[in-house]
Write an enzyme that holds these catalytic residues in place. Structure first.
Site, mmCIF file in Angstrom:
data_model
loop_
_atom_site.group_PDB
_atom_site.id
_atom_site.type_symbol
_atom_site.label_atom_id
_atom_site.label_comp_id
_atom_site.label_asym_id
_atom_site.label_seq_id
_atom_site.Cartn_x
_atom_site.Cartn_y
_atom_site.Cartn_z
ATOM 1 N N HIS A 1 160.033 16.195 -31.662
ATOM 2 C CA HIS A 1 159.565 15.068 -30.862
ATOM 3 C C HIS A 1 160.010 13.726 -31.449
ATOM 4 O O HIS A 1 159.248 12.764 -31.508
ATOM 5 C CB HIS A 1 158.045 15.140 -30.677
ATOM 6 N N SER B 1 153.130 20.976 -27.045
ATOM 7 C CA SER B 1 154.552 21.145 -27.326
ATOM 8 C C SER B 1 155.082 22.415 -26.645
ATOM 9 O O SER B 1 155.065 22.511 -25.431
ATOM 10 C CB SER B 1 154.810 21.146 -28.833
#
Length: 323
Positions: free
Chosen positions: A222, A111
């Site tokens: 996400h 991430s």
């Protein structure tokens, strides 16, 4: 522009030193009060903090060392904090194990850790990386405040069953989706808070109570709930000059190495709303790079634990350079 086709990949590998390694950078959720305290004596780390302070103007060093934890956990703070802590740990690797540092062959980051990997590989400067991660964190924090949402991890369930649960538990005005593919039967579900609560309750009734854990983050990363963050981040990214990479860096969106700076621009934006294909990326890395060791560079040891579930032999070669 840089391209990494099959021929270039083979040429790249043939030119690598005898000791080749991968560096892995953690993401949000790995932060803790006191991180970096043991690194301040490492040559160059104080300078990292000084540059960060001049760019961010947010007292990041004090927050990393003293907290409070609730403030450090806020998206707007912890994303730049995790990046800086990881780069400080990378500095330790450079200073204390130059052979390993010079043997870095490939990198990946989870991430926000993907931005750290791009800074480490020279695709963007430290200053640009800090500005970009700050813009990303602000945009995502704003998106989190629009809709109550959360992330929860779940293990011991196959993808088909997990997808079916998400489809059955979500209403028409909610989001409930797989956000992170961590390791076999290890996933993170992202979504609207009521849907996440129903998912956790359903998982508990299905015998997964001890295998479900709410994550210490402030929103449904996400997933489509992050769409309000996209344009702000895209604008910040357009201001960053991207350079040729020193070594391949994996994209969370594709689970493959970036092929060009154009692809970096495209996929970093998409990464905000799309799932992290960590397991897929690690499997591709293991199949395509001959690596003597892995280094988890940054706070805690989550990435090694995940690698253990993907390839236990590779995990045995993993060393932690902790922040």
């Amino acid at each position: 522009m840089f391209r990494l086709g099959p021929r270039l990949l083979q040429k790249w590998l043939s030119q690598q030193p005898a000791v080749t390694c991968a560096v892995l950078f953690p993401g949000q959720g790995s932060q803790y009060v006191g991180m970096c305290r043991q690194l301040l004596s490492v040559r160059g780390v104080e300078e990292l903090f000084e540059e960060a302070e001049s760019v961010l103007q947010n007292g990041l060093k004090k927050l990393c060392l003293e907290g409070p934890q609730e403030e450090l956990d806020r998206t707007i703070n912890c994303q730049p904090a995790v990046m800086l802590a990881s780069l400080a740990a990378l500095k330790k690797l450079e200073v204390h194990d130059q052979q390993a540092y010079e043997g870095i062959t490939v990198a990946a980051g989870f991430s926000v850790g993907e931005l750290t990997a791009l800074v480490a590989s020279g695709v963007m400067t430290l200053t640009d990386g800090l500005r970009l991660v700050q813009a990303r964190a602000k945009a995502m924090q704003h998106a989190c405040e629009i809709t109550p949402s959360a992330l929860t991890s779940v293990t011991g369930i196959d993808d088909d069953q997990l997808t079916q649960m998400c489809q059955e538990l979500v209403t028409s005005n909610e989001v409930l989706t797989v956000a992170n593919f961590l390791f076999p039967q290890g996933r993170v579900v992202s979504g609207s808070l009521p849907a996440i609560e129903r998912f956790e309750e359903a998982a508990s009734k299905a015998g997964l109570k001890k295998k479900v854990k709410r994550l210490p983050v402030s929103g449904a990363f996400h997933s489509s709930l992050m769409e309000p963050a996209v344009e702000e981040f895209k604008e910040a990214l357009s201001q960053v000059k991207l350079n040729p990479t020193k070594f391949p860096v994996y994209s969370n969106v594709t689970g493959l190495p970036y092929k060009s700076t154009h692809e970096v621009t495209e996929l970093l934006v998409r990464q905000i709303c799309q799932p992290v294909l960590w397991e897929q990326g690690m499997r591709h890395m293991l199949s395509n790079f001959e690596l003597a060791a892995f280094y988890e560079v940054g706070p805690k040891r989550q990435l090694r634990a995940m690698l253990q579930r993907i390839d236990s032999a590779a995990a045995q070669t993993t060393k932690n350079i902790e922040a």
